[in-house]
Enzyme design. Structure first.
Site, PDB file in Angstrom:
ATOM      1  CG  HIS A  85      39.302  40.420  45.467  1.00 18.49           C
ATOM      2  ND1 HIS A  85      39.632  41.677  45.057  1.00 18.49           N
ATOM      3  CD2 HIS A  85      39.157  40.490  46.806  1.00 18.49           C
ATOM      4  CE1 HIS A  85      39.691  42.482  46.107  1.00 18.49           C
ATOM      5  NE2 HIS A  85      39.390  41.784  47.184  1.00 18.49           N
ATOM      6  CG  HIS A  87      37.276  39.506  51.676  1.00 22.28           C
ATOM      7  ND1 HIS A  87      38.449  39.932  52.267  1.00 22.28           N
ATOM      8  CD2 HIS A  87      37.104  40.282  50.585  1.00 22.28           C
ATOM      9  CE1 HIS A  87      38.947  40.956  51.572  1.00 22.28           C
ATOM     10  NE2 HIS A  87      38.152  41.180  50.534  1.00 22.28           N
ATOM     11  CG  LEU A  88      36.782  32.086  51.392  1.00 24.27           C
ATOM     12  CD1 LEU A  88      37.395  30.721  51.090  1.00 24.27           C
ATOM     13  CD2 LEU A  88      35.367  32.157  50.842  1.00 24.27           C
ATOM     14  NE  ARG A  89      34.471  38.864  55.674  1.00 23.84           N
ATOM     15  CZ  ARG A  89      35.014  39.992  55.231  1.00 23.84           C
ATOM     16  NH1 ARG A  89      36.322  40.203  55.365  1.00 23.84           N
ATOM     17  NH2 ARG A  89      34.281  40.904  54.648  1.00 23.84           N
ATOM     18  CG  ASP A 177      41.714  43.240  49.243  1.00 21.77           C
ATOM     19  OD1 ASP A 177      41.707  44.365  48.724  1.00 21.77           O
ATOM     20  OD2 ASP A 177      40.689  42.583  49.458  1.00 21.77           O
ATOM     21  CG  HIS A 257      38.850  46.441  44.836  1.00 21.55           C
ATOM     22  ND1 HIS A 257      39.750  47.457  44.975  1.00 21.55           N
ATOM     23  CD2 HIS A 257      38.917  45.710  45.992  1.00 21.55           C
ATOM     24  CE1 HIS A 257      40.327  47.368  46.157  1.00 21.55           C
ATOM     25  NE2 HIS A 257      39.853  46.318  46.786  1.00 21.55           N
ATOM     26  CG  ASP A 330      36.186  43.058  47.346  1.00 23.06           C
ATOM     27  OD1 ASP A 330      36.568  42.337  48.293  1.00 23.06           O
ATOM     28  OD2 ASP A 330      36.228  44.303  47.378  1.00 23.06           O
TER      29      ASP A 330
HETATM   30 ZN    ZN Z   1      40.188  45.530  48.656  1.00 23.64          ZN
END
Ligand code: ZN
Length: 458
Positions: A85, A87-89, A177, A257, A330
């Site tokens: 999980h 977030h590499l954007r 997500d 999460h 996350d």
């Molecule tokens: Zn989420």
């Protein structure tokens, strides 16, 4: 603290940190390494790596047969962590993070493999976008990248993406997500489709109408601060729906999460009653409470929100009892300007992949609450099992995805030193132990922390 030393017997000495430097055929030895993984403590050995795989322990070899020597005396060597999980954007939000910074940050956190979320710009909802991430990820130093793909087109929650084509392109997980899937019928169809293909669906389980405009946990602290609250019921209701759909369809549903006691209790009940779900918790939900928001600092604004001390205690207990399958970070970087807006307008998310292990080691293991091997399992075999992947292992023949940890040297968290573009953290200045000092992915050193050898001893 032992110092890291490397020696190369070859004439064009490759610096191990520089990515694809270790040529195939090279042999590396971790000398006097304390080998520990989720299955137990194996004592001190010399661990040999060759051709991207673990070759063996304590081999009887001449010094000239070894190309690189890493002095691991006093250090723990363990399989590299797996994060389901992050977030590499990338694509489209590279001001927050990109593949290079995100995968470097992951390696610095001891992670050898990560799954990137699809809430980028454009949303990763087409096979071409998945294939592009796979291609660019394979050329980018740092952790190994597996992309997730969106469940609905544009994360709009109205039409399903083409799961089969996304899987062929390299997507390993389906998830919207960041945005909960409001439409229960769409979620049912998604579960049926994913079950047919053997794909894992990850849910962001919050009931959107009930969450409404909440920016923090609804409770005594939100009332005191006069900020709109997001009740734990929004989470427990949606976990119940998602778990029941998993049971009905047979889909493998991963509940991301879980943040609240109620949410965890519902998830546990579902699991005990035959729903094929798995359960994730994050480092921040295990260590921070909604009291942090009394600072009005959006650094602590996350979705789902930080809950009460009672919730944190229950999540920790659930971890101890073994009902939690993995710790996912996350990791959710944003720009400084975005995080400096007021509480109502700042985006949700914490940059945390580089402090995950030291934070949890210090707060859970050193405090005596959790055994080290259990924490390692939640970052190694646990997440691998969620995905149906081979468990990371130190046994000969396993991929040489390794993390070297210094459990003894305390050093403060310094956001400015993060590889992530988001160099701000709720734990700034906190003295932690358990810092990763080296991460190897497929036999190549992708991270090496040198400054730690000069760190303070506390
Ligand atoms: Zn989420």
């Amino acid at each position: 603290m032992s110092s890291m030393q490397q020696r190369s017997t070859s004439d064009n000495d490759p610096r191990l940190i520089e990515g694809p430097a270790t040529r195939s055929g090279d042999r590396t030895v971790f000398r006097n390494a304390h080998l520990v993984d989720g299955s137990g403590d194996h004592g001190v050995h010399d661990l040999y790596v060759k051709d991207g795989r673990i070759e063996g322990w304590d081999l009887e070899l001449a010094a000239t047969d070894v190309d690189h020597v890493i002095d691991a005396a006093g250090l723990l060597v363990t399989p590299a962590f797996v994060d389901l999980h992050v977030h590499l954007r990338d694509p489209g939000q590279e001001q927050k993070e990109d593949l290079a910074s995100g995968l470097a940050a992951a390696a610095a956190g001891g992670f050898g493999t990560v799954i990137s979320m699809a809430n980028t710009d454009p949303v990763v909802d087409e096979p071409g976008l998945v294939a592009d991430l796979v291609r660019r990820g394979s050329r980018t130093p740092g952790a190994r990248l597996h992309p997730a793909a969106a469940l609905s087109h544009g994360l709009r929650g109205d039409t399903l993406t083409d799961f089969a084509a996304l899987k062929v392109a390299g997507a390993v997980m389906i998830t919207d997500d960041g945005i909960p899937v409001a439409d229960s019928h769409l979620m049912r169809r998604a579960c049926e489709y994913a079950a047919e293909l053997g794909l894992v669906i990850q849910t962001h389980s919050e009931e959107p109408a009930l969450r409404a405009g909440g920016v923090m946990n609804e409770g005594a602290v939100s009332r005191l601060l006069g900020l709109p609250g997001n009740p734990d019921t929004a989470e427990s209701l949606m976990i119940f729906r998602d778990g029941e759909l998993a049971r009905m369809t047979g889909a493998r549903v991963h509940i991301a999460h879980v943040s609240s006691k109620r949410g965890m209790q519902v998830a546990e009940w579902l699991k005990a009653n035959g729903a094929p779900i798995t359960i994730e918790v994050t480092p921040h939900h295990l260590t921070l409470t909604d009291e942090s928001l009394t600072s009005f600092d959006p650094l602590f604004k996350v979705a789902p929100p930080l809950r009460t001390a009672n919730d944190v205690a229950y999540l920790r207990e659930a971890v101890r009892r073994g009902v939690v399958d993995n710790i996912g970070t996350d990791h959710a970087p944003h720009t400084r300007a975005e995080k400096e807006r007021d509480m109502l307008n700042a985006p949700f998310g914490i940059s945390n992949i580089e402090v995950c292990f030291p934070l949890l080691y210090t707060e859970l293991v050193l405090s005596g609450e959790l055994e080290l091997t259990k924490l390692l399992h939640l970052l190694q075999g646990g997440p691998a099992a969620v995905m149906g992947w081979h468990g990371p292992s130190l046994q000969p023949g396993s991929p040489a995805d390794l993390t070297v940890l210094d459990l003894d040297t305390a050093a403060p968290v310094k956001g400015a030193d993060f590889g992530s573009k988001a160099k701000w953290t709720p734990w700034e200045g906190q003295s932690l132990r358990g810092w990763p000092v080296l991460t190897m992915v497929g036999g190549r050193v992708e991270y090496e922390r040198s400054e730690l050898t000069q760190a303070e001893s506390v």
